[in-house]
Design a protein around this motif. Structure first.
Motif, PDB file in Angstrom:
ATOM      1  N   SER A  62       0.821  -1.219   0.000  1.00  0.00           N
ATOM      2  CA  SER A  62       0.000   0.000   0.000  1.00  0.00           C
ATOM      3  C   SER A  62       0.851   1.265   0.000  1.00  0.00           C
ATOM      4  N   ASN A  74      -2.921   8.804   0.039  1.00  0.00           N
ATOM      5  CA  ASN A  74      -3.631   8.909  -1.241  1.00  0.00           C
ATOM      6  C   ASN A  74      -4.444   7.629  -1.447  1.00  0.00           C
ATOM      7  N   SER A  75      -5.719   7.698  -1.128  1.00  0.00           N
ATOM      8  CA  SER A  75      -6.577   6.509  -1.184  1.00  0.00           C
ATOM      9  C   SER A  75      -6.635   5.899  -2.579  1.00  0.00           C
ATOM     10  N   SER A  76      -6.695   6.733  -3.603  1.00  0.00           N
ATOM     11  CA  SER A  76      -6.773   6.238  -4.984  1.00  0.00           C
ATOM     12  C   SER A  76      -5.510   5.481  -5.363  1.00  0.00           C
ATOM     13  N   SER A  77      -4.370   5.998  -4.942  1.00  0.00           N
ATOM     14  CA  SER A  77      -3.098   5.346  -5.243  1.00  0.00           C
ATOM     15  C   SER A  77      -2.993   4.000  -4.533  1.00  0.00           C
ATOM     16  N   LYS A  79      -5.471   2.096  -3.528  1.00  0.00           N
ATOM     17  CA  LYS A  79      -6.430   1.183  -4.157  1.00  0.00           C
ATOM     18  C   LYS A  79      -5.876   0.625  -5.461  1.00  0.00           C
ATOM     19  N   ARG A  80      -5.261   1.481  -6.260  1.00  0.00           N
ATOM     20  CA  ARG A  80      -4.701   1.045  -7.545  1.00  0.00           C
ATOM     21  C   ARG A  80      -3.602   0.001  -7.340  1.00  0.00           C
ATOM     22  N   LYS A  81      -2.755   0.209  -6.354  1.00  0.00           N
ATOM     23  CA  LYS A  81      -1.656  -0.728  -6.081  1.00  0.00           C
ATOM     24  C   LYS A  81      -2.187  -2.097  -5.651  1.00  0.00           C
ATOM     25  N   LEU A  83      -5.260  -3.373  -6.097  1.00  0.00           N
ATOM     26  CA  LEU A  83      -6.082  -4.036  -7.112  1.00  0.00           C
ATOM     27  C   LEU A  83      -5.228  -4.718  -8.177  1.00  0.00           C
ATOM     28  N   ALA A  84      -3.930  -4.423  -8.184  1.00  0.00           N
ATOM     29  CA  ALA A  84      -3.024  -5.115  -9.106  1.00  0.00           C
ATOM     30  C   ALA A  84      -2.812  -6.564  -8.676  1.00  0.00           C
ATOM     31  N   ASP A  90     -11.808  -5.968  -4.620  1.00  0.00           N
ATOM     32  CA  ASP A  90     -12.117  -4.559  -4.354  1.00  0.00           C
ATOM     33  C   ASP A  90     -11.357  -4.097  -3.112  1.00  0.00           C
ATOM     34  N   LYS A  92     -11.153  -0.741  -0.153  1.00  0.00           N
ATOM     35  CA  LYS A  92     -11.604   0.522   0.422  1.00  0.00           C
ATOM     36  C   LYS A  92     -10.550   0.984   1.421  1.00  0.00           C
TER      37      LYS A  92
END
Length: 233
Positions: A62, A74-77, A79-81, A83-84, A90, A92
């Motif tokens: 993370s 950075n929640s979006s960053s 999440k992207r890491k 989800l790989a 999913d 959150k």
């Protein structure tokens, strides 16, 4: 025309607001008063013990660190890491003020297995996404013996999930070398030659009638690839 006192008050208000926002930004993002002292990961227990992913690995991936200002997560960053990871469906990320972060994972369920090159099996979810290699398939998970074609795997899964649950629950393995040669191998040595994915509803109706017929109690092979002319033996 505005009075000088009004202009001064307005300027003071603007200056005060800017100062307050700046102080708040510093307080949240740079001061040591709201830094992370706890990172919690939930959801890992639902992987049916086929994934070796641990909380420590999730936290490391993370990029979130103890001592980091919580506002700079950075929640979006994150999440992207995460989800790989193929086993993660999913993510959150919740910042719990003042000092903790909660990472909630939704893991893919083990619903199918496919034979892997070099031996063993790849387990995956109902969508056909595989995410772990195992030597032994978990109990109750059907093995799909097919080519590496994702299209064929997807088609086979659609047929499988269209079956009545009483039949689905008896499926041990599925042979699907081509799109027109799907065969279900059930418990007690029963085999259902399904054929292609066309005429699904009619095939299910015919199969239910054949299984309900007392004369077919000892039948081990049901061929409904041509549902208008089924055969049993």
């Amino acid at each position: 025309m505005k009075q000088p006192n009004q202009m001064k008050l307005k300027n003071l208000y603007i200056a005060g607001t800017v100062t307050l926002v700046s102080l708040l930004a510093y307080f949240l993002g740079w001061s040591g008063l709201m830094t992370i002292d706890q990172i919690k990961v939930t959801g890992l227990s639902k992987t049916q013990k086929v994934s070796s992913l641990t909380s420590k690995e999730v936290i490391k991936l993370s990029g979130i660190k103890i001592g980091q200002p919580i506002a700079r997560v950075n929640s979006s960053s994150v999440k992207r890491k995460l989800l790989a990871l193929p086993q993660v469906l999913d993510v959150k990320v919740n910042r719990k003020l003042p000092n903790s972060v909660l990472i909630e994972l939704k893991m893919r369920k083990v619903e199918i297995a496919v034979t892997a090159s070099g031996g063993g099996f790849l387990v995956g979810d109902a969508s056909g996404v595989t995410f772990a290699k195992v030597n032994k398939v978990p109990r109750g998970v059907p093995i799909i013996k097919t080519s590496t074609s994702k299209l064929l795997l997807s088609q086979t899964l659609r047929v499988f999930h269209g079956l009545p649950s009483k039949i689905q629950n008896r499926v041990i393995s599925i042979d699907a070398k081509t799109r027109d040669s799907i065969t279900f191998n059930l418990t007690q040595g029963v085999q259902i030659i399904w054929g292609g994915s066309q005429e699904q509803d009619l095939k299910i109706e015919v199969l239910n009638q054949l299984l309900a017929d007392p004369n077919n109690k000892r039948v081990k092979n049901f061929d409904i690839s041509s549902p208008l002319a089924p055969t049993v033996r």
